[in-house]
Design a protein around this motif. Structure first.
Motif, PDB file in Angstrom:
ATOM      1  N   ASP A  89       0.802  -1.233   0.000  1.00  0.00           N
ATOM      2  CA  ASP A  89       0.000   0.000   0.000  1.00  0.00           C
ATOM      3  C   ASP A  89       0.831   1.278   0.000  1.00  0.00           C
ATOM      4  OD1 ASP A  89      -2.333  -1.437   0.002  1.00  0.00           O
ATOM      5  OD2 ASP A  89      -2.732  -1.226   2.135  1.00  0.00           O
TER       6      ASP A  89
ATOM      7  N   GLU B 201      -6.572  -1.123  -4.078  1.00  0.00           N
ATOM      8  CA  GLU B 201      -5.390  -1.922  -3.764  1.00  0.00           C
ATOM      9  C   GLU B 201      -5.724  -2.976  -2.721  1.00  0.00           C
ATOM     10  OE1 GLU B 201      -1.418  -2.905  -4.502  1.00  0.00           O
ATOM     11  OE2 GLU B 201      -2.781  -1.528  -5.515  1.00  0.00           O
TER      12      GLU B 201
ATOM     13  N   HIS C   3       0.917   4.702  -2.479  1.00  0.00           N
ATOM     14  CA  HIS C   3      -0.289   4.903  -3.271  1.00  0.00           C
ATOM     15  C   HIS C   3      -1.062   6.111  -2.743  1.00  0.00           C
ATOM     16  CE1 HIS C   3      -0.335   1.202  -5.748  1.00  0.00           C
ATOM     17  NE2 HIS C   3       0.317   0.680  -4.729  1.00  0.00           N
TER      18      HIS C   3
ATOM     19  N   GLU D 158      -6.416   5.393  -4.573  1.00  0.00           N
ATOM     20  CA  GLU D 158      -6.067   4.067  -5.068  1.00  0.00           C
ATOM     21  C   GLU D 158      -6.064   2.999  -3.980  1.00  0.00           C
ATOM     22  OE1 GLU D 158      -2.349   4.195  -7.077  1.00  0.00           O
ATOM     23  OE2 GLU D 158      -2.980   5.673  -8.560  1.00  0.00           O
ATOM     24  N   LEU D 159      -6.089   3.403  -2.721  1.00  0.00           N
ATOM     25  CA  LEU D 159      -5.882   2.443  -1.648  1.00  0.00           C
ATOM     26  C   LEU D 159      -7.027   1.456  -1.498  1.00  0.00           C
ATOM     27  CD1 LEU D 159      -4.170   4.669   1.059  1.00  0.00           C
ATOM     28  CD2 LEU D 159      -3.154   2.765  -0.207  1.00  0.00           C
TER      29      LEU D 159
END
Length: 307
Positions: free
Chosen positions: A241, A252, A244, A248-249
């Motif tokens: 992670d 992800e 990012h 986007e997390l």
């Protein structure tokens, strides 16, 4: 809900962007989200961000008086010169939106729900902003402004951090010495901080342990395997992670999951079908072959078909 890996990466992203910046604007869009009144949220204006970190699932922003600005406290409000922490819990539907500029003086109207907004200015004049947003019907995002972290009851009650060096296998054994299902124990923030529904599924799958197993009955070998799985799953997720941006997390997190929210798919280890047990407001996923000796766990929705 964001858990330890996502909150760690989110805090690191914010720290890189905001540390050293001065708070220029604070807006509260939802009064019920603000859980404290002393010090007032307006006293944050003029303070400098010292750091952004994490404790459990909480984001912790430490602010200090800006020595370069006289009278950093708002008019009529005393600043005792000590640190003030902004403590955020994103709950189930909360998130942070990062802006490249100061937020507008008046929050925009529309469908988006914004609990709070902060504007920042750096010494070089660059601006930034963040919005605390929350989706869904239940509004549980919380914002505390306190002089000590221990003034937030949920933080004061947190258990040890699972990735800290001080949380040894022996310390983990003591935590497990309870007549409690291991899935619930891993999620209990008063026992271990930062693990929620998603990563407890992943940890138990990696350790090949049933989510319904009673923690105090686990043998030494199983306990060691569970401890190693916890450290590995969380450590790998944090590494994945980091770096990012916030937007986007969430994707992800979904991408790296092996069993959580993958009911009906094939287990990546043995190929068996991943199953699910549903509760009133959540669900768990597991692999029967890897974790329960091939036997499906009872689910109130489907138990009558398994007799």
């Amino acid at each position: 809900m964001p858990e330890l890996p996502e909150v760690t990466a989110l805090a690191a992203f914010l720290d890189e962007r905001l540390a050293g910046a001065t708070i220029d604007r604070v807006q509260i869009g939802a009064v019920h989200a603000l859980k404290t009144a002393d010090p007032p949220y307006t006293s944050l204006v003029g303070r400098r961000v010292e750091s952004v970190g994490r404790r459990g699932k909480f984001i912790v922003v430490i602010t200090v008086p800006d020595s370069g600005r006289a009278g950093s406290a708002s008019e009529g409000e005393a600043d005792d010169g000590g640190p003030v922490a902004v403590v955020v819990h994103l709950a189930l539907g909360g998130w942070i939106r990062v802006l490249d500029r100061l937020p507008e003086p008046t929050p925009p109207r529309g469908k988006g729900y914004v609990a709070a907004r902060f504007g920042f200015v750096r010494d070089d004049g660059d601006e930034a902003g963040i919005e605390l947003t929350e989706a869904g019907t239940w509004k549980r995002l919380s914002l505390h402004i306190v002089r000590r972290l221990q003034d937030v009851p949920a933080v004061a009650e947190l258990g040890p951090e699972p990735l800290d060096d001080s949380f040894t296998l022996e310390a983990f054994r003591k935590v497990l010495n309870r007549k409690k299902q291991v899935k619930g124990l891993l999620r209990d923030q008063k026992l271990i901080a930062g693990i929620g529904n998603a990563y407890s599924d992943e940890i138990l799958h990696a350790a090949k342990v049933s989510p319904f197993a009673i923690a105090s009955t686990l043998g030494d070998e199983t306990t060691a395997r569970l401890y190693d799985a916890m450290r590995t799953v969380l450590g790998d997720a944090v590494a994945e992670d980091m770096g990012h941006p916030p937007e986007e997390l969430k994707d992800e997190k979904r991408r790296i999951m092996r069993v959580h929210r993958r009911a009906g798919e094939a287990c990546p280890v043995c190929g068996d079908t991943i199953l699910e047990v549903s509760f009133a407001d959540s669900a768990l996923q597991y692999c029967p072959t890897c974790q329960t000796g091939g036997r499906p766990l009872a689910d109130r929705r489907t138990s009558k078909f398994l007799k």
